[in-house]
Design an enzyme around this catalytic site. Structure first.
Site, short mmCIF file in Angstrom:
data_model
loop_
_atom_site.label_atom_id
_atom_site.label_comp_id
_atom_site.label_asym_id
_atom_site.label_seq_id
_atom_site.Cartn_x
_atom_site.Cartn_y
_atom_site.Cartn_z
N PRO A 18 13.46 18.37 31.14
CA PRO A 18 12.33 19.44 31.46
C PRO A 18 12.11 19.47 32.81
CG PRO A 18 11.43 17.14 30.55
CD PRO A 18 12.93 17.11 30.51
N MET A 19 12.23 20.57 33.40
CA MET A 19 12.09 20.82 34.79
C MET A 19 11.31 22.06 35.05
SD MET A 19 15.88 20.40 36.34
CE MET A 19 16.70 21.27 34.76
N MET A 20 9.91 21.55 35.91
CA MET A 20 9.01 22.41 35.92
C MET A 20 9.43 23.77 37.06
SD MET A 20 6.24 21.66 34.64
CE MET A 20 5.08 22.53 35.36
N GLN A 71 7.78 19.36 25.95
CA GLN A 71 7.25 18.23 26.74
C GLN A 71 5.78 18.36 27.04
OE1 GLN A 71 8.08 17.01 30.81
NE2 GLN A 71 9.08 15.16 30.04
N CYS A 101 6.28 12.11 35.67
CA CYS A 101 5.90 12.95 36.78
C CYS A 101 5.08 12.31 37.95
CB CYS A 101 5.34 14.28 36.20
SG CYS A 101 5.20 15.40 37.69
N ASN A 213 18.43 9.21 32.28
CA ASN A 213 18.51 10.45 32.96
C ASN A 213 18.42 9.91 34.51
OD1 ASN A 213 15.51 12.13 34.06
ND2 ASN A 213 17.54 13.18 33.98
#
Length: 339
Positions: A18-20, A71, A101, A213
């Protein structure tokens, strides 16, 4: 506590983090085309936003993206349980809790990486989410620790506490998170990677599913992780060099390797359907700029799309124009500045 629903092992081997601002529904649709077997994740969405916000936008996906995980961010068990239920009702295959995060905004809301110092609270959150969605896997993505937490026992105690609440699968970003002094970007690069902790976790807790990861940048490195964990999750590499994702999927699942041009043209029906719905081309093509990373014509490909996709009326013909500069036959004059 009853355990979370299980995820079949073969569905964990390859995933995209998941990447903002990046892994929106258009990005995931493109990544699914590249990697039919990869597990995909949404951007992090706060539980409050899921409950009170624009769900059509925040939870947007199409049926072709499965398996896809939502997420969530948050630290209030009741709200996370409600948001998890909503996510499951919207058809997500997994609900993942963000405990990694490190941004200031996330810390101010008492969620993300700072939750690693509150394992009992995370356990309560996970237990509530499992109870609310007994048929949907509830998972956790975390770091190794925060700031100067370098004790294996502290990390293992965090994992054990959450596992006792029913969590079976952990995505381990194999570096610490610094809550002060580093930007989110620096937090992805500066703290040293310690893959051996993820390996050790799998060795000492074999019943848990452990995905590694962080910093995985090429096929050989990713493949090596499979000898020690249940899977490898790619982040920035999958975005900046998406063809790597395709190569991994083909190599790990005995698939056929297709050319970049073939893959991109296979995306045309989706792009045209979105254009007809009023989506601007720029919102889709920003996710394909790295497709020709390191390839002849790659710079010109990016330039054509970057400069043209925001213009009124931009359509698939712009993508064909960009593709054309990558397909100049060998031996013909070529502007090396476009490479």
């Amino acid at each position: 506590m009853p355990p979370s629903a299980a995820i079949p092992a073969e569905r964990l081997r390859l995933s995209v983090a998941p990447m903002m601002d990046w892994t929106d529904t258009h990005c995931r649709n493109f990544h699914r085309l590249l990697a039919p077997h990869a597990r995909l994740y949404t951007e992090m969405v706060h539980a409050n936003a899921v409950i009170h916000g624009d769900r059509m936008r925040l939870l947007a996906k199409d049926d072709g993206q499965h398996p896809v995980a939502l997420q969530l961010g948050g630290s209030e068990p009741a709200l996370l349980a409600q948001a998890a239920r909503i996510g499951a009702e919207h058809g997500f295959d997994e609900i993942n809790l963000n405990c990694g995060c490190p941004s200031d905004r996330v810390q101010a809301g008492r969620f993300g990486a700072c939750l690693m110092r509150e394992p009992s609270l995370v356990a309560d959150c996970v237990a509530g989410m499992i109870a609310a969605t007994p048929d949907t896997p509830i998972t956790v993505k975390c770091r190794l620790g925060v700031d100067d937490d370098h004790e294996w026992e502290r990390f293992l105690a965090f994992i054990d506490t959450i596992a006792a609440a029913g969590c079976r699968m952990f995505v381990v970003h194999a570096r610490n998170a610094w809550l002060q002094g580093l930007s989110p970007k620096e937090n992805r690069e500066v703290p040293p990677l310690r893959y051996d902790w993820a390996y050790r976790l799998k060795h000492e807790r074999p019943a848990l599913q452990v995905i590694v990861n962080g910093g995985i940048a090429d096929l050989d490195e990713a493949t090596a992780h499979l000898g020690h964990t249940d899977g490898a999750m790619l982040g920035r590499a999958a975005y900046h060099d998406p063809y790597l994702l395709h190569r991994l999927d083909a190599a790990w699942f005995a698939g056929e390797t297709r050319t970049r041009g073939e893959l991109l043209r296979a995306w045309r029906p989706y792009v045209q359907a979105q254009l007809e719905r009023g989506t601007y081309l720029k919102h889709m093509t920003r996710h394909i700029l790295g497709l020709y990373h390191g390839e002849r014509g790659g710079r010109a490909f990016r330039q054509i799309l970057s400069e043209g996709a925001h213009r009124p009326g931009a359509d698939w013909s712009l993508v064909e124009q960009a593709l054309a500069v990558t397909e100049i036959p060998q031996g013909l004059p070529f502007d090396e500045r476009a490479a």
